[in-house]
Design an enzyme around this catalytic site. Sequence first.
Site, short mmCIF file in Angstrom:
data_model
loop_
_atom_site.label_atom_id
_atom_site.label_comp_id
_atom_site.label_asym_id
_atom_site.label_seq_id
_atom_site.Cartn_x
_atom_site.Cartn_y
_atom_site.Cartn_z
CB SER A 19 -8.89 0.62 5.50
OG SER A 19 -9.60 -0.45 4.93
CG LEU A 20 -6.66 0.46 -0.55
CD1 LEU A 20 -5.88 -0.39 -1.54
CD2 LEU A 20 -7.02 1.80 -1.19
CE LYS A 70 -6.84 -9.44 9.27
NZ LYS A 70 -6.04 -9.95 8.17
N GLY A 132 4.11 -13.90 10.49
CA GLY A 132 3.08 -13.12 11.17
C GLY A 132 1.69 -13.66 10.89
NE ARG A 159 5.20 -12.33 14.58
CZ ARG A 159 4.83 -11.12 14.23
NH1 ARG A 159 5.71 -10.16 14.08
NH2 ARG A 159 3.58 -10.86 14.01
CG LEU A 225 0.34 -11.79 1.08
CD1 LEU A 225 1.17 -12.90 0.49
CD2 LEU A 225 -0.06 -12.14 2.51
CE1 TYR A 227 -2.99 -2.59 -0.41
CE2 TYR A 227 -2.97 -4.94 0.09
CZ TYR A 227 -3.36 -3.65 0.40
OH TYR A 227 -4.10 -3.42 1.51
P1 NDP Z 1 2.26 -9.06 11.22
O1 NDP Z 1 2.59 -7.82 11.97
O2 NDP Z 1 1.44 -10.12 11.84
O3 NDP Z 1 3.65 -9.75 10.74
C1 NDP Z 1 4.66 -8.98 10.13
C2 NDP Z 1 5.73 -9.91 9.55
O4 NDP Z 1 6.64 -9.11 8.77
C3 NDP Z 1 6.59 -10.58 10.62
O5 NDP Z 1 6.99 -11.84 10.12
C4 NDP Z 1 7.79 -9.62 10.74
O6 NDP Z 1 8.96 -10.25 11.18
C5 NDP Z 1 7.97 -9.25 9.29
N1 NDP Z 1 8.66 -7.98 9.04
C6 NDP Z 1 8.15 -6.74 9.19
N2 NDP Z 1 9.06 -5.83 8.80
C7 NDP Z 1 10.17 -6.52 8.41
C8 NDP Z 1 11.45 -6.14 7.91
N3 NDP Z 1 11.77 -4.87 7.72
N4 NDP Z 1 12.33 -7.11 7.60
C9 NDP Z 1 12.00 -8.42 7.79
N5 NDP Z 1 10.81 -8.84 8.25
C10 NDP Z 1 9.91 -7.90 8.57
O7 NDP Z 1 1.60 -8.54 9.86
P2 NDP Z 1 0.68 -9.37 8.85
O8 NDP Z 1 1.21 -10.76 8.75
O9 NDP Z 1 -0.74 -9.17 9.18
O10 NDP Z 1 0.95 -8.59 7.46
C11 NDP Z 1 2.19 -8.69 6.81
C12 NDP Z 1 2.13 -7.99 5.44
O11 NDP Z 1 1.17 -8.65 4.61
C13 NDP Z 1 1.69 -6.53 5.52
O12 NDP Z 1 2.49 -5.80 4.61
C14 NDP Z 1 0.26 -6.54 5.07
O13 NDP Z 1 -0.13 -5.35 4.44
C15 NDP Z 1 0.27 -7.69 4.07
N6 NDP Z 1 -1.05 -8.32 3.93
C16 NDP Z 1 -1.65 -8.31 2.71
C17 NDP Z 1 -2.89 -8.90 2.53
C18 NDP Z 1 -3.53 -8.85 1.18
O14 NDP Z 1 -4.75 -9.09 1.10
N7 NDP Z 1 -2.80 -8.60 0.13
C19 NDP Z 1 -3.60 -9.56 3.64
C20 NDP Z 1 -2.87 -9.54 4.89
C21 NDP Z 1 -1.64 -8.93 5.01
P3 NDP Z 1 9.39 -10.19 12.74
O15 NDP Z 1 8.66 -11.33 13.41
O16 NDP Z 1 10.86 -10.38 12.70
O17 NDP Z 1 8.98 -8.84 13.27
#
Ligand code: NDP
Length: 286
Positions: A19-20, A70, A132, A159, A225, A227
Amino acid sequence: MINTSTCVYGVIGYPIEHSLSPVLHNWFMSNYKLNAVYVAFNVHPSELKNAIKGGSALGVIGLNVTIPHKEALLGLVDEKDRDVKLVGAINTLELNAGKIQAHVTDPYGFTESLGQRKYWFKNAEVLLLGAGGAAKSVVYALEKLDVKKIWIYNRSAQRLRAFLDFCHNALTVSKVQAIDRKQLNDIAFDCKIIINTTSAGMYPHTGESLLRSDVFHDAHFVYDLVYNPEKTKLLLDAEHKGATIQNGIDMLIFQGLESLRIWTKQPLRLEAPKLKKIRHILQSRL
Ligand code: NDP
Protein backbone atom coordinates in the site's frame (compact mmCIF):
# COMPACT_ATOMS: atom_id res chain seq x y z
CA MET A 1 7.26 15.16 17.16
CA ILE A 2 5.05 12.29 18.33
CA ASN A 3 3.54 12.97 21.78
CA THR A 4 0.40 12.15 23.76
CA SER A 5 -1.71 14.43 21.54
CA THR A 6 -0.68 12.73 18.29
CA CYS A 7 -3.70 11.53 16.29
CA VAL A 8 -3.45 8.03 14.85
CA TYR A 9 -4.80 7.09 11.42
CA GLY A 10 -4.18 4.03 9.29
CA VAL A 11 -5.14 1.65 6.54
CA ILE A 12 -6.42 -1.91 6.95
CA GLY A 13 -6.06 -4.53 4.26
CA TYR A 14 -4.80 -8.06 3.67
CA PRO A 15 -2.13 -8.10 2.43
CA ILE A 16 -1.06 -4.50 3.04
CA GLU A 17 2.70 -4.49 2.32
CA HIS A 18 2.37 -2.77 -1.07
CA SER A 19 0.00 0.00 0.00
CA LEU A 20 1.14 3.52 -0.86
CA SER A 21 -1.31 5.04 1.63
CA PRO A 22 1.22 5.41 4.50
CA VAL A 23 3.58 7.35 2.19
CA LEU A 24 0.73 9.50 0.90
CA HIS A 25 -0.85 10.29 4.25
CA ASN A 26 2.34 10.87 6.20
CA TRP A 27 3.30 13.35 3.48
CA PHE A 28 -0.12 15.01 3.97
CA MET A 29 0.46 15.12 7.78
CA SER A 30 3.75 16.88 7.25
CA ASN A 31 2.45 19.17 4.46
CA TYR A 32 -0.58 20.30 6.51
CA LYS A 33 1.43 20.39 9.77
CA LEU A 34 -0.87 17.96 11.54
CA ASN A 35 0.20 16.27 14.76
CA ALA A 36 -0.65 12.84 13.38
CA VAL A 37 0.74 9.56 12.14
CA TYR A 38 -0.63 7.06 9.61
CA VAL A 39 0.25 3.37 9.76
CA ALA A 40 -0.57 0.20 7.83
CA PHE A 41 -2.39 -2.67 9.59
CA ASN A 42 -2.34 -6.15 8.09
CA VAL A 43 -5.78 -7.38 9.20
CA HIS A 44 -6.85 -10.93 8.40
CA PRO A 45 -10.56 -11.10 7.37
CA SER A 46 -11.35 -13.21 10.46
CA GLU A 47 -10.07 -10.34 12.66
CA LEU A 48 -11.90 -7.51 10.88
CA LYS A 49 -14.54 -6.90 13.53
CA ASN A 50 -12.01 -7.07 16.38
CA ALA A 51 -9.66 -4.76 14.52
CA ILE A 52 -12.12 -1.89 14.09
CA LYS A 53 -13.50 -2.25 17.61
CA GLY A 54 -9.94 -2.35 18.97
CA GLY A 55 -8.93 0.68 16.89
CA SER A 56 -11.93 2.55 18.17
CA ALA A 57 -11.12 1.64 21.81
CA LEU A 58 -7.54 2.82 21.33
CA GLY A 59 -8.68 6.18 20.03
CA VAL A 60 -7.65 5.68 16.38
CA ILE A 61 -9.49 8.48 14.61
CA GLY A 62 -9.73 7.22 11.06
CA LEU A 63 -8.98 4.20 8.90
CA ASN A 64 -8.78 3.64 5.19
CA VAL A 65 -9.99 0.29 3.97
CA THR A 66 -8.59 -1.69 1.08
CA ILE A 67 -8.83 -5.15 -0.48
CA PRO A 68 -10.40 -7.47 0.70
CA HIS A 69 -12.40 -5.51 3.31
CA LYS A 70 -14.18 -2.85 1.24
CA GLU A 71 -17.46 -4.77 1.01
CA ALA A 72 -17.06 -7.04 4.06
CA LEU A 73 -17.28 -4.01 6.34
CA LEU A 74 -20.75 -3.01 5.15
CA GLY A 75 -22.39 -5.09 7.87
CA LEU A 76 -20.02 -3.99 10.63
CA VAL A 77 -20.47 -0.21 10.71
CA ASP A 78 -23.00 1.97 12.57
CA GLU A 79 -23.62 4.58 9.85
CA LYS A 80 -23.11 4.69 6.08
CA ASP A 81 -23.11 7.90 4.06
CA ARG A 82 -25.24 8.18 0.91
CA ASP A 83 -22.40 7.24 -1.46
CA VAL A 84 -21.61 4.07 0.51
CA LYS A 85 -25.27 3.04 0.31
CA LEU A 86 -25.26 3.58 -3.46
CA VAL A 87 -21.84 2.20 -4.37
CA GLY A 88 -21.96 -0.65 -1.86
CA ALA A 89 -18.32 -0.29 -0.76
CA ILE A 90 -16.35 1.47 1.96
CA ASN A 91 -12.86 2.93 1.81
CA THR A 92 -12.91 5.32 4.80
CA LEU A 93 -13.96 4.82 8.42
CA GLU A 94 -14.42 7.49 11.05
CA LEU A 95 -14.09 6.03 14.53
CA ASN A 96 -15.91 8.55 16.60
CA ALA A 97 -16.61 8.07 20.33
CA GLY A 98 -17.47 4.40 19.85
CA LYS A 99 -19.52 5.03 16.70
CA ILE A 100 -18.20 3.79 13.35
CA GLN A 101 -19.16 5.87 10.33
CA ALA A 102 -18.43 4.69 6.78
CA HIS A 103 -17.60 6.70 3.65
CA VAL A 104 -16.36 6.01 0.13
CA THR A 105 -14.09 8.61 -1.46
CA ASP A 106 -13.18 6.76 -4.69
CA PRO A 107 -15.88 8.45 -6.84
CA TYR A 108 -14.68 11.86 -5.63
CA GLY A 109 -11.05 10.80 -6.21
CA PHE A 110 -11.81 9.80 -9.79
CA THR A 111 -13.68 13.01 -10.66
CA GLU A 112 -11.19 15.31 -8.96
CA SER A 113 -8.27 13.58 -10.66
CA LEU A 114 -9.68 14.70 -14.03
CA GLY A 115 -9.17 18.39 -13.29
CA GLN A 116 -10.41 20.45 -16.24
CA ARG A 117 -10.78 17.25 -18.29
CA LYS A 118 -14.01 16.56 -16.43
CA TYR A 119 -15.74 18.90 -18.88
CA TRP A 120 -14.90 16.47 -21.70
CA PHE A 121 -17.37 13.97 -20.21
CA LYS A 122 -20.65 15.85 -20.65
CA ASN A 123 -22.69 14.06 -23.33
CA ALA A 124 -19.72 11.83 -24.21
CA GLU A 125 -19.84 8.12 -24.99
CA VAL A 126 -17.51 6.24 -22.68
CA LEU A 127 -16.07 2.73 -22.93
CA LEU A 128 -15.53 1.21 -19.50
CA LEU A 129 -13.29 -1.83 -19.19
CA GLY A 130 -14.02 -3.94 -16.11
CA ALA A 131 -16.89 -4.65 -13.75
CA GLY A 132 -15.21 -4.94 -10.34
CA GLY A 133 -15.31 -2.73 -7.27
CA ALA A 134 -13.49 0.21 -8.83
CA ALA A 135 -15.85 0.17 -11.83
CA LYS A 136 -18.80 0.79 -9.47
CA SER A 137 -17.26 4.01 -8.19
CA VAL A 138 -16.39 5.10 -11.73
CA VAL A 139 -19.91 4.49 -13.10
CA TYR A 140 -21.34 6.48 -10.20
CA ALA A 141 -18.91 9.32 -10.98
CA LEU A 142 -19.67 9.13 -14.74
CA GLU A 143 -23.39 9.51 -14.07
CA LYS A 144 -22.66 12.69 -12.10
CA LEU A 145 -20.45 13.93 -14.96
CA ASP A 146 -23.52 13.61 -17.19
CA VAL A 147 -22.12 11.27 -19.83
CA LYS A 148 -24.45 10.20 -22.64
CA LYS A 149 -23.68 6.47 -22.78
CA ILE A 150 -21.49 3.93 -20.99
CA TRP A 151 -20.44 0.81 -22.91
CA ILE A 152 -19.10 -1.87 -20.58
CA TYR A 153 -16.87 -4.80 -21.34
CA ASN A 154 -15.80 -7.42 -18.80
CA ARG A 155 -13.86 -10.66 -19.25
CA SER A 156 -16.28 -12.68 -17.14
CA ALA A 157 -19.84 -12.56 -18.52
CA GLN A 158 -21.33 -13.55 -15.17
CA ARG A 159 -19.71 -10.63 -13.35
CA LEU A 160 -20.78 -8.32 -16.16
CA ARG A 161 -24.42 -9.36 -15.72
CA ALA A 162 -24.25 -8.75 -11.97
CA PHE A 163 -22.65 -5.37 -12.64
CA LEU A 164 -25.44 -4.33 -15.02
CA ASP A 165 -28.00 -5.30 -12.39
CA PHE A 166 -26.13 -3.15 -9.90
CA CYS A 167 -26.07 -0.17 -12.32
CA HIS A 168 -29.76 -0.45 -13.14
CA ASN A 169 -31.12 -1.27 -9.69
CA ALA A 170 -28.77 0.18 -7.05
CA LEU A 171 -27.37 3.17 -8.93
CA THR A 172 -30.44 3.62 -11.17
CA VAL A 173 -28.14 4.40 -14.08
CA SER A 174 -29.85 3.21 -17.26
CA LYS A 175 -27.40 4.49 -19.87
CA VAL A 176 -25.10 1.45 -19.49
CA GLN A 177 -24.87 -1.23 -22.16
CA ALA A 178 -22.87 -4.45 -22.09
CA ILE A 179 -20.70 -5.43 -25.04
CA ASP A 180 -18.82 -8.60 -25.90
CA ARG A 181 -15.29 -9.28 -27.07
CA LYS A 182 -16.30 -9.13 -30.77
CA GLN A 183 -17.68 -5.58 -30.45
CA LEU A 184 -14.93 -4.30 -28.18
CA ASN A 185 -12.37 -2.85 -30.60
CA ASP A 186 -14.94 -1.20 -32.90
CA ILE A 187 -16.60 0.52 -29.97
CA ALA A 188 -13.21 1.53 -28.59
CA PHE A 189 -12.44 3.24 -31.92
CA ASP A 190 -15.74 5.16 -31.85
CA CYS A 191 -15.75 6.24 -28.17
CA LYS A 192 -13.76 9.37 -27.39
CA ILE A 193 -13.19 8.29 -23.79
CA ILE A 194 -11.87 4.91 -22.66
CA ILE A 195 -11.43 4.01 -18.99
CA ASN A 196 -9.67 0.88 -17.78
CA THR A 197 -10.76 -0.27 -14.33
CA THR A 198 -9.30 -3.79 -14.67
CA SER A 199 -5.98 -5.03 -13.34
CA ALA A 200 -4.88 -5.98 -16.88
CA GLY A 201 -1.47 -4.39 -17.52
CA MET A 202 -0.72 -3.95 -13.83
CA TYR A 203 2.70 -5.03 -12.57
CA PRO A 204 3.88 -7.79 -13.02
CA HIS A 205 1.56 -8.47 -16.02
CA THR A 206 2.79 -5.42 -17.90
CA GLY A 207 2.39 -6.96 -21.37
CA GLU A 208 -1.43 -7.16 -21.08
CA SER A 209 -3.96 -4.82 -22.68
CA LEU A 210 -7.61 -5.48 -23.47
CA LEU A 211 -7.54 -3.40 -26.67
CA ARG A 212 -5.76 -3.75 -30.01
CA SER A 213 -3.05 -1.13 -30.41
CA ASP A 214 -4.48 0.11 -33.74
CA VAL A 215 -7.83 1.30 -32.31
CA PHE A 216 -6.39 4.48 -30.81
CA HIS A 217 -6.28 7.91 -32.45
CA ASP A 218 -5.55 11.48 -31.43
CA ALA A 219 -9.15 12.29 -30.44
CA HIS A 220 -9.06 9.69 -27.66
CA PHE A 221 -8.77 10.33 -23.93
CA VAL A 222 -7.59 7.10 -22.30
CA TYR A 223 -7.61 6.80 -18.52
CA ASP A 224 -6.14 3.79 -16.70
CA LEU A 225 -6.85 3.41 -12.98
CA VAL A 226 -3.66 1.36 -12.73
CA TYR A 227 -0.57 3.41 -11.73
CA ASN A 228 2.02 0.65 -11.50
CA PRO A 229 3.63 0.81 -14.05
CA GLU A 230 3.27 4.57 -14.57
CA LYS A 231 2.24 3.87 -18.18
CA THR A 232 0.53 0.55 -18.84
CA LYS A 233 0.61 -1.06 -22.28
CA LEU A 234 -2.87 0.42 -22.86
CA LEU A 235 -1.56 3.93 -22.16
CA LEU A 236 1.64 3.44 -24.17
CA ASP A 237 -0.33 2.19 -27.20
CA ALA A 238 -2.76 5.11 -26.91
CA GLU A 239 0.01 7.67 -26.46
CA HIS A 240 1.81 6.28 -29.50
CA LYS A 241 -1.26 7.15 -31.63
CA GLY A 242 -1.47 10.68 -30.22
CA ALA A 243 -4.20 10.12 -27.60
CA THR A 244 -4.33 12.04 -24.32
CA ILE A 245 -3.56 9.66 -21.48
CA GLN A 246 -3.80 9.59 -17.69
CA ASN A 247 -2.98 6.98 -15.06
CA GLY A 248 -4.59 6.37 -11.64
CA ILE A 249 -2.07 8.08 -9.39
CA ASP A 250 -4.07 11.33 -9.02
CA MET A 251 -7.20 9.31 -8.18
CA LEU A 252 -5.24 7.65 -5.39
CA ILE A 253 -4.07 11.05 -4.13
CA PHE A 254 -7.50 12.71 -4.21
CA GLN A 255 -9.40 9.82 -2.62
CA GLY A 256 -6.82 9.97 0.19
CA LEU A 257 -7.11 13.73 0.55
CA GLU A 258 -10.89 13.47 0.79
CA SER A 259 -10.53 10.86 3.59
CA LEU A 260 -8.28 13.24 5.48
CA ARG A 261 -10.78 16.08 5.04
CA ILE A 262 -13.48 13.84 6.49
CA TRP A 263 -11.33 12.93 9.50
CA THR A 264 -9.99 16.43 10.23
CA LYS A 265 -13.08 18.40 9.13
CA GLN A 266 -10.64 20.81 7.50
CA PRO A 267 -11.00 22.08 3.90
CA LEU A 268 -7.47 20.95 2.97
CA ARG A 269 -6.30 22.12 -0.44
CA LEU A 270 -3.70 20.67 -2.76
CA GLU A 271 -2.24 23.24 -5.14
CA ALA A 272 -0.71 22.14 -8.46
CA PRO A 273 2.99 22.31 -7.38
CA LYS A 274 2.25 20.21 -4.28
CA LEU A 275 0.24 17.73 -6.34
CA LYS A 276 3.21 17.37 -8.66
CA LYS A 277 5.50 16.81 -5.69
CA ILE A 278 3.45 14.06 -4.03
CA ARG A 279 2.78 12.41 -7.41
CA HIS A 280 6.53 12.25 -7.95
CA ILE A 281 7.17 10.84 -4.45
CA LEU A 282 4.55 8.11 -4.89
CA GLN A 283 5.73 7.20 -8.36
CA SER A 284 9.30 6.88 -7.04
CA ARG A 285 8.10 4.39 -4.40
CA LEU A 286 6.63 1.95 -6.93
P1 NDP B 1 -11.72 -6.18 -8.50
O1 NDP B 1 -10.99 -7.42 -8.11
O2 NDP B 1 -12.98 -5.81 -7.82
O3 NDP B 1 -12.04 -6.25 -10.09
C1 NDP B 1 -11.03 -6.62 -11.01
C2 NDP B 1 -11.53 -6.36 -12.43
O4 NDP B 1 -10.41 -6.55 -13.33
C3 NDP B 1 -12.60 -7.34 -12.89
O5 NDP B 1 -13.45 -6.66 -13.80
C4 NDP B 1 -11.78 -8.43 -13.60
O6 NDP B 1 -12.50 -9.12 -14.58
C5 NDP B 1 -10.74 -7.57 -14.28
N1 NDP B 1 -9.49 -8.25 -14.63
C6 NDP B 1 -8.50 -8.60 -13.79
N2 NDP B 1 -7.48 -9.13 -14.49
C7 NDP B 1 -7.85 -9.13 -15.80
C8 NDP B 1 -7.24 -9.55 -17.00
N3 NDP B 1 -6.02 -10.09 -17.01
N4 NDP B 1 -7.90 -9.39 -18.17
C9 NDP B 1 -9.14 -8.84 -18.16
N5 NDP B 1 -9.78 -8.41 -17.05
C10 NDP B 1 -9.14 -8.56 -15.88
O7 NDP B 1 -10.63 -5.02 -8.38
P2 NDP B 1 -10.90 -3.45 -8.26
O8 NDP B 1 -12.04 -3.09 -9.14
O9 NDP B 1 -10.93 -3.05 -6.85
O10 NDP B 1 -9.53 -2.85 -8.87
C11 NDP B 1 -9.25 -2.95 -10.25
C12 NDP B 1 -7.99 -2.15 -10.60
O11 NDP B 1 -8.19 -0.77 -10.32
C13 NDP B 1 -6.76 -2.57 -9.78
O12 NDP B 1 -5.66 -2.59 -10.66
C14 NDP B 1 -6.61 -1.49 -8.75
O13 NDP B 1 -5.27 -1.29 -8.37
C15 NDP B 1 -7.12 -0.28 -9.52
N6 NDP B 1 -7.66 0.75 -8.62
C16 NDP B 1 -7.07 1.99 -8.63
C17 NDP B 1 -7.55 2.99 -7.81
C18 NDP B 1 -6.87 4.32 -7.84
O14 NDP B 1 -7.08 5.11 -6.89
N7 NDP B 1 -6.12 4.65 -8.85
C19 NDP B 1 -8.69 2.78 -6.91
C20 NDP B 1 -9.25 1.45 -6.98
C21 NDP B 1 -8.73 0.48 -7.82
P3 NDP B 1 -13.19 -10.55 -14.26
O15 NDP B 1 -14.53 -10.23 -13.66
O16 NDP B 1 -13.28 -11.19 -15.59
O17 NDP B 1 -12.28 -11.28 -13.31
